[in-house]
Design a protein around this motif. Structure first.
Motif, mmCIF file in Angstrom:
data_model
loop_
_atom_site.group_PDB
_atom_site.id
_atom_site.type_symbol
_atom_site.label_atom_id
_atom_site.label_comp_id
_atom_site.label_asym_id
_atom_site.label_seq_id
_atom_site.Cartn_x
_atom_site.Cartn_y
_atom_site.Cartn_z
ATOM 1 N N PHE A 11 6.077 54.614 77.638
ATOM 2 C CA PHE A 11 5.071 53.761 78.275
ATOM 3 C C PHE A 11 3.792 53.695 77.435
ATOM 4 O O PHE A 11 3.241 52.617 77.204
ATOM 5 C CB PHE A 11 4.733 54.280 79.676
ATOM 6 C CG PHE A 11 3.614 53.517 80.339
ATOM 7 C CD1 PHE A 11 3.868 52.360 81.048
ATOM 8 C CD2 PHE A 11 2.293 53.951 80.237
ATOM 9 C CE1 PHE A 11 2.846 51.643 81.650
ATOM 10 C CE2 PHE A 11 1.265 53.242 80.821
ATOM 11 C CZ PHE A 11 1.546 52.083 81.536
ATOM 12 N N THR A 12 3.319 54.856 76.983
ATOM 13 C CA THR A 12 2.063 54.865 76.225
ATOM 14 C C THR A 12 2.207 54.108 74.907
ATOM 15 O O THR A 12 1.287 53.405 74.492
ATOM 16 C CB THR A 12 1.606 56.310 75.939
ATOM 17 O OG1 THR A 12 2.666 57.036 75.306
ATOM 18 C CG2 THR A 12 1.232 57.028 77.225
ATOM 19 N N MET A 33 1.701 52.961 84.985
ATOM 20 C CA MET A 33 2.902 53.657 84.522
ATOM 21 C C MET A 33 3.878 53.886 85.674
ATOM 22 O O MET A 33 5.094 53.672 85.535
ATOM 23 C CB MET A 33 2.519 54.993 83.891
ATOM 24 C CG MET A 33 3.694 55.747 83.286
ATOM 25 S SD MET A 33 3.326 57.490 82.917
ATOM 26 C CE MET A 33 1.881 57.324 81.873
ATOM 27 N N ALA A 34 3.351 54.328 86.809
ATOM 28 C CA ALA A 34 4.200 54.596 87.973
ATOM 29 C C ALA A 34 4.911 53.326 88.431
ATOM 30 O O ALA A 34 6.127 53.326 88.654
ATOM 31 C CB ALA A 34 3.359 55.179 89.112
ATOM 32 N N PHE A 35 4.143 52.236 88.576
ATOM 33 C CA PHE A 35 4.752 50.985 89.035
ATOM 34 C C PHE A 35 5.815 50.497 88.048
ATOM 35 O O PHE A 35 6.879 50.014 88.439
ATOM 36 C CB PHE A 35 3.681 49.917 89.237
ATOM 37 C CG PHE A 35 2.818 50.124 90.468
ATOM 38 C CD1 PHE A 35 2.979 51.235 91.278
ATOM 39 C CD2 PHE A 35 1.839 49.206 90.811
ATOM 40 C CE1 PHE A 35 2.194 51.430 92.402
ATOM 41 C CE2 PHE A 35 1.054 49.380 91.943
ATOM 42 C CZ PHE A 35 1.225 50.502 92.737
ATOM 43 N N ASP A 36 5.522 50.607 86.761
ATOM 44 C CA ASP A 36 6.469 50.198 85.724
ATOM 45 C C ASP A 36 7.743 51.049 85.804
ATOM 46 O O ASP A 36 8.868 50.538 85.705
ATOM 47 C CB ASP A 36 5.813 50.351 84.351
ATOM 48 C CG ASP A 36 6.720 49.943 83.206
ATOM 49 O OD1 ASP A 36 6.979 48.731 83.068
ATOM 50 O OD2 ASP A 36 7.159 50.828 82.443
ATOM 51 N N TYR A 37 7.545 52.351 86.020
ATOM 52 C CA TYR A 37 8.680 53.278 86.083
ATOM 53 C C TYR A 37 9.513 53.051 87.343
ATOM 54 O O TYR A 37 10.748 53.054 87.298
ATOM 55 C CB TYR A 37 8.149 54.714 86.033
ATOM 56 C CG TYR A 37 9.211 55.772 85.938
ATOM 57 C CD1 TYR A 37 10.039 55.865 84.815
ATOM 58 C CD2 TYR A 37 9.372 56.712 86.949
ATOM 59 C CE1 TYR A 37 11.014 56.854 84.716
ATOM 60 C CE2 TYR A 37 10.337 57.714 86.858
ATOM 61 C CZ TYR A 37 11.151 57.767 85.744
ATOM 62 O OH TYR A 37 12.106 58.754 85.646
ATOM 63 N N ALA A 39 9.857 50.301 88.971
ATOM 64 C CA ALA A 39 10.598 49.053 88.788
ATOM 65 C C ALA A 39 11.821 49.277 87.899
ATOM 66 O O ALA A 39 12.921 48.792 88.188
ATOM 67 C CB ALA A 39 9.687 47.986 88.186
ATOM 68 N N ALA A 40 11.629 50.034 86.817
ATOM 69 C CA ALA A 40 12.731 50.309 85.893
ATOM 70 C C ALA A 40 13.838 51.119 86.574
ATOM 71 O O ALA A 40 15.026 50.902 86.320
ATOM 72 C CB ALA A 40 12.216 51.055 84.667
ATOM 73 N N CYS A 41 13.438 52.042 87.462
ATOM 74 C CA CYS A 41 14.411 52.882 88.169
ATOM 75 C C CYS A 41 15.018 52.183 89.384
ATOM 76 O O CYS A 41 15.936 52.723 90.006
ATOM 77 C CB CYS A 41 13.756 54.189 88.620
ATOM 78 S SG CYS A 41 13.286 55.287 87.271
ATOM 79 N N LYS A 42 14.466 51.009 89.718
ATOM 80 C CA LYS A 42 14.940 50.254 90.891
ATOM 81 C C LYS A 42 14.943 51.125 92.158
ATOM 82 O O LYS A 42 15.954 51.251 92.863
ATOM 83 C CB LYS A 42 16.331 49.672 90.639
ATOM 84 C CG LYS A 42 16.373 48.647 89.511
ATOM 85 C CD LYS A 42 17.766 48.079 89.341
ATOM 86 C CE LYS A 42 17.791 46.895 88.387
ATOM 87 N NZ LYS A 42 17.291 47.195 87.034
ATOM 88 N N VAL A 43 13.800 51.742 92.435
ATOM 89 C CA VAL A 43 13.709 52.611 93.611
ATOM 90 C C VAL A 43 13.911 51.809 94.887
ATOM 91 O O VAL A 43 13.592 50.617 94.951
ATOM 92 C CB VAL A 43 12.352 53.362 93.668
ATOM 93 C CG1 VAL A 43 12.163 54.254 92.453
ATOM 94 C CG2 VAL A 43 11.185 52.397 93.819
#
Length: 342
Positions: A11-12, A33-37, A39-43
């Protein structure tokens, strides 16, 4: 599950340079970072906690299924306002059009502010104190709560602290509202979640007992709303001498907190290892003005070690005043444990 170091580094590498010109805060960048992560993990579900407050908080870009406001206390006053009604109006900023909102604790003018905001947004509003999901509760000698409710009899809450009585009611009310929205939350999951919240989430510093002889408790309560419960609980404890290791950050209602702390304790004023920490000597001077007697130490480690060395086995040591004070303490104890094992 904690995000991996590789995901943080990825991310950084992608976003530090593109965002440098807008000078994001640490919170803004980690929220991104949290929102991006997520979304990527499809929580399936994301539980998002605000940072400073509501209306202008960087988390306020989301449209939730349910908004929850736990309670209102003096916090981040330079941003949110100098009175509870001013702070409540800022916190009410998370109330979205047509999205239900649950209030954990509010009365009088504060309650009316939330009602008025919800009416403006056409948002259904609920109060945990009106729903009353808990019939009665008791705090066991083990430090765990037993909550009795019609739907969840004999519900064991792992987190200690008097404030958990209100928190548990808010959580159970939220579960009821989410179930009405067709969330599938089995009874078994509720029991497991309450009983194992620390194990499942890594949450620490909620009336956490970290030593037995002498007894040492730490808690992250950092405003009058949280400290008032801590003072009540300290008053219910048995000890020979109460020793308090305390430090705060400079954007809190420091005088308000110091004014309700017990005057019969011995104080070890200190500061966390962050720029926002109020210097320990200044903290001690403010404490003296409220009749709190003690000495000051440049680090939490030194303050804690002195409190331990001064203690009789029957004494009680409380460490708190700030999330960062507790974090420094737990970090020191973890390092000490690792060093001992090596």
């Amino acid at each position: 599950e904690v995000i991996s170091k590789e995901a943080v580094m990825d991310f950084t590498q992608r976003y530090i340079e593109p965002t440098r010109n807008i000078h994001p805060s640490f919170f803004e960048l980690t929220m991104m970072m949290a929102f991006d992560y997520f979304a990527a993990c499809k929580v399936d579900v994301a539980v998002i906690e605000v940072g400073l407050g509501g209306r202008l908080d960087s988390t306020n870009i989301i449209t939730p299924d349910l908004s929850i406001i736990t309670n209102i206390s003096f916090d981040h006053v330079q941003f949110l306002g100098n009175t509870l009604p001013e702070i409540a109006k800022e916190k009410a900023g998370i109330i979205k059009p047509n999205i239900p909102v649950l209030i954990g604790e509010a009365e009088g003018e504060i309650r009316q502010i939330f009602i008025d905001k919800a009416r403006c947004e056409n948002s259904p509003i609920y109060f945990a104190e009106d729903i009353k999901p808990i019939i009665h509760s008791r705090l066991e000698d083990s430090g765990k709560w037993i909550f009795e409710s019609n739907k969840y009899p004999n519900l064991t809450g792992e987190l200690g602290g008097f404030c958990q009585e209100k928190n548990a009611a808010t959580v159970l009310a939220a579960i009821e509202l989410l179930q009405q929205m067709n969330y599938v939350i089995p009874d078994k999951a509720v029991y497991q979640g309450f009983r194992n919240v620390t194990k499942l989430t890594g949450l620490q510093g909620r009336w956490q007992r970290i030593n037995d002889i002498p007894k040492v408790i730490c808690d992250t309560g950092h405003n009058i709303g949280g400290i008032q419960y801590i003072v009540r609980q300290l008053n219910s404890e048995k000890y020979r001498t109460l020793r308090i290791v305390i430090g705060m950050v400079n954007d809190k209602d420091i005088n308000g907190v110091l004014s309700i702390l017990p005057q019969d304790a011995i104080y070890y004023f200190t500061q966390a290892s962050i720029p926002r920490a109020l210097p320990a000597q200044e903290m001690m001077q403010k404490g003296l003005a409220h009749g709190l007697i003690g000495t000051h130490f440049p680090t939490v480690k030194e303050a804690y070690k002195k409190a331990i060395n001064d203690s009789d086995p029957s004494d009680l040591i409380f460490v708190g005043g700030s999330t960062f004070i507790v974090a420094d303490l737990l970090s020191f104890l973890k390092q000490k444990c690792l060093t001992t094992k090596m």
